[in-house]
Design a protein around this motif. Structure first.
Motif, PDB file in Angstrom:
ATOM      1  N   THR A  75       0.836  -1.208   0.000  1.00 18.31           N
ATOM      2  CA  THR A  75       0.000   0.000   0.000  1.00 18.31           C
ATOM      3  C   THR A  75       0.865   1.250   0.000  1.00 18.31           C
ATOM      4  OG1 THR A  75      -1.680  -1.199   1.265  1.00 18.31           O
ATOM      5  CG2 THR A  75      -1.877   1.193   1.174  1.00 18.31           C
ATOM      6  N   PHE A  76       1.908   1.242   0.804  1.00 22.32           N
ATOM      7  CA  PHE A  76       2.819   2.386   0.878  1.00 22.32           C
ATOM      8  C   PHE A  76       3.441   2.687  -0.488  1.00 22.32           C
ATOM      9  CE2 PHE A  76       7.501   3.165   1.408  1.00 22.32           C
ATOM     10  CZ  PHE A  76       7.408   4.547   1.549  1.00 22.32           C
TER      11      PHE A  76
ATOM     12  N   THR B 226       2.384   5.836  -2.910  1.00 25.65           N
ATOM     13  CA  THR B 226       3.446   6.817  -3.176  1.00 25.65           C
ATOM     14  C   THR B 226       3.530   7.100  -4.671  1.00 25.65           C
ATOM     15  OG1 THR B 226       4.717   6.080  -1.248  1.00 25.65           O
ATOM     16  CG2 THR B 226       5.904   7.322  -2.936  1.00 25.65           C
ATOM     17  N   PHE B 227       3.402   6.061  -5.492  1.00 27.07           N
ATOM     18  CA  PHE B 227       3.357   6.259  -6.946  1.00 27.07           C
ATOM     19  C   PHE B 227       2.150   7.105  -7.332  1.00 27.07           C
ATOM     20  CE2 PHE B 227       6.434   2.789  -7.492  1.00 27.07           C
ATOM     21  CZ  PHE B 227       7.166   3.265  -8.571  1.00 27.07           C
ATOM     22  N   VAL B 228       1.004   6.812  -6.732  1.00 23.62           N
ATOM     23  CA  VAL B 228      -0.198   7.589  -7.029  1.00 23.62           C
ATOM     24  C   VAL B 228       0.012   9.061  -6.664  1.00 23.62           C
ATOM     25  CG1 VAL B 228      -2.616   7.950  -6.418  1.00 23.62           C
ATOM     26  CG2 VAL B 228      -1.767   5.637  -6.797  1.00 23.62           C
TER      27      VAL B 228
ATOM     28  N   ALA C 229      -2.271  -4.821  -4.048  1.00 28.30           N
ATOM     29  CA  ALA C 229      -2.605  -4.541  -2.649  1.00 28.30           C
ATOM     30  C   ALA C 229      -4.006  -5.038  -2.312  1.00 28.30           C
ATOM     31  CB  ALA C 229      -2.493  -3.035  -2.381  1.00 28.30           C
ATOM     32  N   ALA C 230      -4.959  -4.813  -3.233  1.00 23.91           N
ATOM     33  CA  ALA C 230      -6.333  -5.268  -2.987  1.00 23.91           C
ATOM     34  C   ALA C 230      -6.395  -6.787  -2.864  1.00 23.91           C
ATOM     35  CB  ALA C 230      -7.247  -4.784  -4.117  1.00 23.91           C
ATOM     36  N   LEU C 231      -5.688  -7.491  -3.760  1.00 20.61           N
ATOM     37  CA  LEU C 231      -5.673  -8.962  -3.694  1.00 20.61           C
ATOM     38  C   LEU C 231      -4.995  -9.450  -2.425  1.00 20.61           C
ATOM     39  CD1 LEU C 231      -4.770  -9.754  -7.417  1.00 20.61           C
ATOM     40  CD2 LEU C 231      -7.003  -9.986  -6.300  1.00 20.61           C
TER      41      LEU C 231
ATOM     42  N   LEU D 168       2.180   6.397   5.696  1.00 18.81           N
ATOM     43  CA  LEU D 168       3.589   6.375   5.284  1.00 18.81           C
ATOM     44  C   LEU D 168       3.760   6.978   3.889  1.00 18.81           C
ATOM     45  CD1 LEU D 168       4.692   2.828   6.522  1.00 18.81           C
ATOM     46  CD2 LEU D 168       5.272   5.056   7.533  1.00 18.81           C
ATOM     47  N   ALA D 169       2.819   6.670   2.974  1.00 14.75           N
ATOM     48  CA  ALA D 169       2.878   7.243   1.630  1.00 14.75           C
ATOM     49  C   ALA D 169       2.704   8.761   1.681  1.00 14.75           C
ATOM     50  CB  ALA D 169       1.797   6.616   0.747  1.00 14.75           C
TER      51      ALA D 169
END
Length: 305
Positions: A28-29, A33-35, A193-195, A243-244
């Motif tokens: 998720t982090f 962060t990319f998003v 992340a969802a999976l 964290l992101a």
């Protein structure tokens, strides 16, 4: 529904699956962060367009004694031809579009060339006569540059009429491609992340299948059973989201404002902490919604089996 009991069940599930929780946090982090970086890049592109497009000019390059392109025949643009271009710029047809313009002589063009290519051997070979004289035109609306191009390109003594925004479009195309690439990578990682969240919740439910069976026998509702599992996914994802958000703040503070700000100076406007503060809540909300949806779908499917 007793909140203390629900939170206790969620905490117990997190402790039992600590390795999977760490995996969810990390994925998720990284993905968020990319998003966040992609969103900041879009902000930066918008600011650069607003800043540079207003400064972009239409350059009316006149003929030199050596050129054959455009309306040139290896003859320097005459004074009458220069006056004709100026008269057209001042005409009732074009004047409403023209904010201001100025004439750039051979020597002025040469001085700019030497400054731009001071570290290149090209500066030693160029002479003022080799560089075009030009009318540099600022428009009230840079989006109407095509009107000037069509009106001036056929005039005698005109070699070329260039909308300088075309140079900027190439730069923005590269930046947009980088932004799309970042969004694509982030999307793939968000799916992962969802999976991973769904898998974690299903494993957590499976490890507590006996407890869940007893809860169903004593009449516990599906909502009561599902809520602790959804909270496990949301809490894990929220840690990664926070964290992101911290990473985005650090990128803007130390890389954009620190490194890029010192390197570029004031030549362009960069994203700042106000933009970062807009991005951080988006990441936190996105992480929470993603986790709640994934965990809810996973535990709901498990309870139906």
């Amino acid at each position: 529904m007793r909140l203390g009991l629900v939170l206790g069940e969620a905490g117990q599930g997190l402790r039992r699956n600590i390795s999977m929780v760490i995996s969810v946090v990390l994925v998720t982090f990284i993905s968020l962060t990319f998003v966040g970086a992609a969103i900041l890049l879009q902000f930066q592109i918008g600011q650069m367009k607003g800043y540079w497009y207003d400064k972009a000019q239409v350059a009316v390059y006149l003929c030199t004694a050596t050129e054959t392109g455009g309306n040139c025949a290896q003859a320097e643009a005459t004074q009458d031809q220069k006056d004709a271009v100026a008269a057209q710029l001042n005409s009732p047809t074009l004047k409403p579009y023209v904010k201001k313009y100025y004439f750039q002589s051979h020597q002025q063009a040469y001085d700019i060339f030497k400054k731009q290519f001071s570290n290149s051997t090209l500066a030693g070979f160029a002479t003022p006569a080799m560089l075009n004289e030009a009318y540099m035109v600022n428009l009230n609306d840079p989006g109407q540059a095509e009107i000037l191009v069509d009106s001036l390109k056929a005039l005698p003594g005109v070699n070329e009429v260039v909308d300088q925004r075309s140079y900027l479009d190439q730069i923005f195309a590269v930046l947009n491609a980088a932004s799309i690439t970042a969004i694509g990578l982030a999307s793939l990682m968000l799916v992962a992340a969802a999976l991973l969240i769904a898998t974690t919740i299903r494993l957590s439910a499976f490890s507590r299948r006996r407890e869940l069976g007893i809860m169903r026998l004593v009449g516990a509702s599906n909502r009561f059973i599902q809520t602790p599992f959804i909270l496990e996914g949301v809490i894990s994802s929220l840690i990664g989201s926070v964290l992101a958000g911290g990473a985005i703040l650090a990128i803007v503070q130390f890389f954009v404002k620190g490194y890029l700000g010192a390197s570029i100076g004031t030549t362009t406007q960069l994203v700042d902490m106000n933009d970062a503060y807009v991005v951080v809540p988006i990441l936190i909300i996105l992480g929470a919604v993603l986790a709640a949806a994934s965990a809810g779908a996973a535990i709901n499917r498990y309870l139906k089996v």
